[in-house]
Write an enzyme that holds these catalytic residues in place. Structure first.
Site, short mmCIF file in Angstrom:
data_model
loop_
_atom_site.label_atom_id
_atom_site.label_comp_id
_atom_site.label_asym_id
_atom_site.label_seq_id
_atom_site.Cartn_x
_atom_site.Cartn_y
_atom_site.Cartn_z
N LYS A 49 -1.82 -10.44 7.31
CA LYS A 49 -1.28 -10.38 5.55
C LYS A 49 0.00 -10.65 5.31
O LYS A 49 0.72 -11.72 4.78
CB LYS A 49 -2.48 -9.95 4.41
CG LYS A 49 -3.62 -10.34 4.28
CD LYS A 49 -4.44 -8.65 3.18
CE LYS A 49 -5.81 -9.25 3.88
NZ LYS A 49 -6.29 -7.76 2.50
N GLN A 93 -6.40 -2.70 -0.65
CA GLN A 93 -7.17 -3.49 0.51
C GLN A 93 -8.32 -1.73 0.69
O GLN A 93 -8.02 -0.52 -0.15
CB GLN A 93 -5.71 -2.43 1.61
CG GLN A 93 -6.49 -2.96 3.12
CD GLN A 93 -6.93 -4.44 2.72
OE1 GLN A 93 -6.10 -5.30 3.54
NE2 GLN A 93 -8.28 -4.35 4.15
N ASP A 116 -8.20 -11.25 -4.65
CA ASP A 116 -9.89 -11.02 -4.04
C ASP A 116 -10.93 -11.00 -4.77
O ASP A 116 -12.02 -11.17 -4.47
CB ASP A 116 -9.80 -9.27 -3.35
CG ASP A 116 -8.85 -9.03 -1.71
OD1 ASP A 116 -9.17 -10.39 -1.46
OD2 ASP A 116 -8.95 -7.84 -2.08
#
Ligand code: NAP
Length: 278
Positions: A49, A93, A116
């Protein structure tokens, strides 16, 4: 032999478009990633990322916490990021250590910075077909199908896996596009019975060779989301050798869903930025 759907190429195009869009901006969008512990796979995903952000001109900040960090400390930190105007997107994460309640984390990330699509209000929007911030991996699957001209409306689609991250939102997004969706999981009795009837199979499990050639119908479309490490090599859920002989289209691991997921992360950061800056 199946035609290979090239996720890497799609991702390169998506990143090039984004880079061009961001070039004129004086103040670039920014992504903050929270990493708890030192899970090896998570370290790799975060690095990917970071690299992708650098490629297109998104500012990237990584915040590390030790494995034994208290849940409240992470919650307080997310709250602080929520309030900072120069933070446009937030990612926590996964996976998190067992003592941290993921649901509390999902509820804490500001819906406006929720790259997300974890926050309940963004999930609810997904349920009613408003996909302004769509979860990155499910959206990657749909992007790949679209790019290869594969219609999902009216098709029998089997999604293997029902996680909050991939399987469940993907099934919702397919329903939103009028597919007939079957969701399979670890308690499904006879997986092959379902996969054999499918026009499209999307596997998001993390078990190498779960989907074999004798479990699919001729000309089925196969999307492999699974990512496992076997003998230091990344592999998917699909037994590629036996499946590619029967399928019409197939994705590879690596080089399929993964790169498009990362490109979607970048696009979602920019969508969050645009929501915040009007
Ligand atoms: P997860 O939370 O572990 O979920 C796995 C799902 O698979 C669960 O729903 C589980 O069922 C189901 N399952 C387990 N064994 C099964 C079996 N034998 N037959 C059928 N279903 C079974 O994993 P995830 O986060 O969804 O990720 C899934 C895979 O995709 C992983 O390999 C992950 O690394 C990969 N991934 C790839 C990308 C990418 O960009 N390429 C992005 C995210 C994830 P239960 O619900 O019953 O336990």
């Amino acid at each position: 032999m199946a035609k290979i759907m090239n996720g890497k190429k799609i991702a390169e195009e998506m990143k090039a478009r984004l880079k061009k869009k961001l070039e004129p901006l004086e103040e670039k969008p920014s992504l903050s990633v929270i990493l708890v512990g030192n899970n090896k796979a998570s370290e790799i995903y975060v690095k990917m990322k970071e690299r992708a952000c650098n490629e297109v001109g998104i500012k990237f900040n990584l915040y590390r916490f030790p494995k034994n960090v208290q849940e409240d400390e992470v919650i307080d930190f997310i709250d602080r990021l929520n309030k900072k105007p120069d933070v446009n997107g937030i990612i926590v994460q996964l996976p998190l250590p067992g003592h941290i309640d993921e649901k509390r984390i999902f509820e804490t990330i500001s819906p406006l910075k929720d790259v997300d699509c974890f926050h309940p209000s963004n999930r609810w929007k997904l349920l009613i077909g408003l996909e302004d911030i769509a979860p990155c991996t499910p959206a990657a699957v749909l992007e790949i199908l679209k790019k290869y001209g594969i219609e999902v409306g009216g098709k029998n689609i089997v999604v293997v896996g029902r996680s909050y991250l991939v399987g469940q939102p993907l099934a919702i997004m397919l329903l939103n596009r009028n597919a007939t969706v079957t969701i399979c999981h670890s308690k499904t009795r006879n997986l092959a019975e379902h996969t054999k009837k499918a026009d499209i199979i999307i596997s998001a499990v993390g078990k190498p060779d779960l989907i074999k050639g004798d479990m699919i119908s001729k000309n089925a479309v196969i999307i492999d989301v699974g990512t496992s490490r076997v003998n230091n090599k990344i592999t998917g859920d699909v037994d590629f050798k036996s499946v590619e002989k029967k399928a019409s289209y197939i994705t590879k691991v690596p080089g399929g869903v993964g790169p498009v997921t990362i490109a979607n992360v970048l696009w979602n950061v920019v969508k969050c930025y645009e929501k915040q800056t009007g």
